[in-house]
Design an enzyme around this catalytic site. Structure first.
Site, PDB file in Angstrom:
ATOM      1  CG  PHE A  33      -1.963  -1.070   1.223  1.00 46.87           C
ATOM      2  CD1 PHE A  33      -2.416  -1.614   0.030  1.00 46.87           C
ATOM      3  CD2 PHE A  33      -2.496  -1.539   2.419  1.00 46.87           C
ATOM      4  CE1 PHE A  33      -3.379  -2.608   0.019  1.00 46.87           C
ATOM      5  CE2 PHE A  33      -3.458  -2.543   2.422  1.00 46.87           C
ATOM      6  CZ  PHE A  33      -3.893  -3.080   1.223  1.00 46.87           C
ATOM      7  CG  HIS A  37      -2.974   0.860  -2.710  1.00 47.56           C
ATOM      8  ND1 HIS A  37      -1.600   0.795  -2.736  1.00 47.56           N
ATOM      9  CD2 HIS A  37      -3.400   0.103  -3.751  1.00 47.56           C
ATOM     10  CE1 HIS A  37      -1.213   0.031  -3.745  1.00 47.56           C
ATOM     11  NE2 HIS A  37      -2.274  -0.397  -4.380  1.00 47.56           N
TER      12      HIS A  37
HETATM   13  P1  AMP Z   1      -3.072  -2.096  -7.470  1.00 46.64           P
HETATM   14  O1  AMP Z   1      -2.780  -2.576  -6.101  1.00 46.64           O
HETATM   15  O2  AMP Z   1      -1.910  -1.457  -8.148  1.00 46.64           O
HETATM   16  O3  AMP Z   1      -3.793  -3.115  -8.309  1.00 46.64           O
HETATM   17  O4  AMP Z   1      -4.128  -0.893  -7.305  1.00 46.64           O
HETATM   18  C1  AMP Z   1      -5.307  -1.047  -6.577  1.00 46.64           C
HETATM   19  C2  AMP Z   1      -6.193   0.166  -6.825  1.00 46.64           C
HETATM   20  O5  AMP Z   1      -5.499   1.333  -6.416  1.00 46.64           O
HETATM   21  C3  AMP Z   1      -6.558   0.356  -8.300  1.00 46.64           C
HETATM   22  O6  AMP Z   1      -7.899   0.782  -8.417  1.00 46.64           O
HETATM   23  C4  AMP Z   1      -5.592   1.428  -8.735  1.00 46.64           C
HETATM   24  O7  AMP Z   1      -6.060   2.202  -9.817  1.00 46.64           O
HETATM   25  C5  AMP Z   1      -5.523   2.273  -7.470  1.00 46.64           C
HETATM   26  N1  AMP Z   1      -4.307   3.086  -7.471  1.00 46.64           N
HETATM   27  C6  AMP Z   1      -3.031   2.650  -7.669  1.00 46.64           C
HETATM   28  N2  AMP Z   1      -2.177   3.691  -7.650  1.00 46.64           N
HETATM   29  C7  AMP Z   1      -2.936   4.806  -7.443  1.00 46.64           C
HETATM   30  C8  AMP Z   1      -2.651   6.198  -7.321  1.00 46.64           C
HETATM   31  N3  AMP Z   1      -1.400   6.661  -7.419  1.00 46.64           N
HETATM   32  N4  AMP Z   1      -3.674   7.052  -7.114  1.00 46.64           N
HETATM   33  C9  AMP Z   1      -4.949   6.590  -7.015  1.00 46.64           C
HETATM   34  N5  AMP Z   1      -5.286   5.298  -7.120  1.00 46.64           N
HETATM   35  C10 AMP Z   1      -4.298   4.420  -7.327  1.00 46.64           C
END
Ligand code: AMP
Length: 284
Positions: A33, A37
């Site tokens: 995280f 996240h």
């Molecule tokens: P992940 O763990 O990378 O699969 O991401 C989980 C969720 O967090 C997904 O909906 C991503 O789009 C969101 N997310 C990842 N990085 C960011 C960020 N920098 N800003 C906003 N949401 C994010």
């Protein structure tokens, strides 16, 4: 916060919750995280009664040469952070409990997957759609929260929900960035110090493009070629995967920006493949 690993256990719980008067929200993640996240979890905390977060590095959305085996992990830290922001349930299943050896049913969105990351990561969105639908069926949320960082993913999930009549509202939330503009990502952990410095130029380039559009440049080819030049100069260790300007809903490349368009980029930098995007709006 309760940690649940067993899919059957979480489904029994959420089936009951869905019939209660509580609003259930859900944030799917692959863990490690960061503030991106956590911003989704905080939004969920403020806008619903019960917050579920899943932590599962989904093998089916990684290609054979991608980083599944070295994807960063720190369960203890993630657990504490989720607890701090007020998550109620952390669902952290094992791979074998989510996919049996003979798993053979897939959800596909070929029309929207033919563009952007779908082109360079064949099978990626099939893996994403399949795991997200499985998680929706296990968690039964009223609301699911996704980041605009993965813009194509957000569009594809919204369409999947519409096309398959899934009873969940999809909420997209803005990209959270480091102070120098780099979009937060678990994969930023792969960058060396030198690469990390160069990586900040990704967003700076997107902002420049936004200025060009504000000044009247609306021809995609010209914007892409100016941005390519800018990246080659400022991110010498990087290799551009794509720079594209696409319709915000259909994701199809546009030749001229009429109203609004998404400028999306993917850049290989060291061991990481970094993505980012920005909305381009033509002044009326
Ligand atoms: P992940 O763990 O990378 O699969 O991401 C989980 C969720 O967090 C997904 O909906 C991503 O789009 C969101 N997310 C990842 N990085 C960011 C960020 N920098 N800003 C906003 N949401 C994010």
């Amino acid at each position: 916060m309760e940690i649940i690993k067993d899919p059957k256990q979480i489904q029994d719980l959420t089936m009951q919750l869905r019939c209660s008067d509580k609003v259930v929200s859900f944030v799917p993640t692959m863990g490690y995280f960061h503030e991106g996240h956590l911003s989704l979890m905080r939004w969920a905390r403020e806008n619903s009664d019960i917050v579920f977060v899943s932590l599962f590095v989904n093998p089916t959305q990684f290609g054979p040469k991608e980083d599944f085996n070295r994807y960063p992990k720190d369960f203890e830290r993630d657990k504490n952070l989720a607890e701090e922001v007020g998550v109620d349930y952390l669902f952290a299943p094992e791979k074998n409990d989510m996919y049996t050896d003979d798993h053979c049913t897939w959800v596909n969105s070929p029309k929207l997957s033919q563009y952007l990351c779908g082109k360079s990561r064949p099978g990626h969105f099939q893996g994403v759609c399949t795991i997200v639908l499985k998680l929706f069926n296990l968690i039964n949320p009223h609301i699911a929260v996704f980041g605009e960082k993965d813009y194509q993913q957000l569009v594809i999930i919204k369409k999947m929900v519409e096309d398959l009549n899934i009873p969940v509202k999809i909420v997209g939330r803005p990209i959270v960035r480091e102070p120098d503009g780099l979009a937060m990502s678990s994969r930023n952990a792969y960058l060396t110090e030198k690469e990390r410095k160069e990586a900040s130029q990704i967003y700076k380039g997107l902002q420049k493009a936004q200025k060009w559009v504000k000044k009247g440049l609306i021809d995609s080819e010209s914007i892409i070629s100016k941005l390519t030049e800018c990246y080659m100069e400022n991110i010498p260790s990087g290799e551009i995967d794509y720079i594209e300007i696409v319709d915000p809903d259909k994701l199809k490349p546009v030749q001229k920006i009429k109203d609004r368009a998404i400028l999306a980029v993917a850049i290989y930098l060291g061991k990481a493949r970094l993505i980012d995007n920005i909305m381009l709006e033509v002044k009326k």
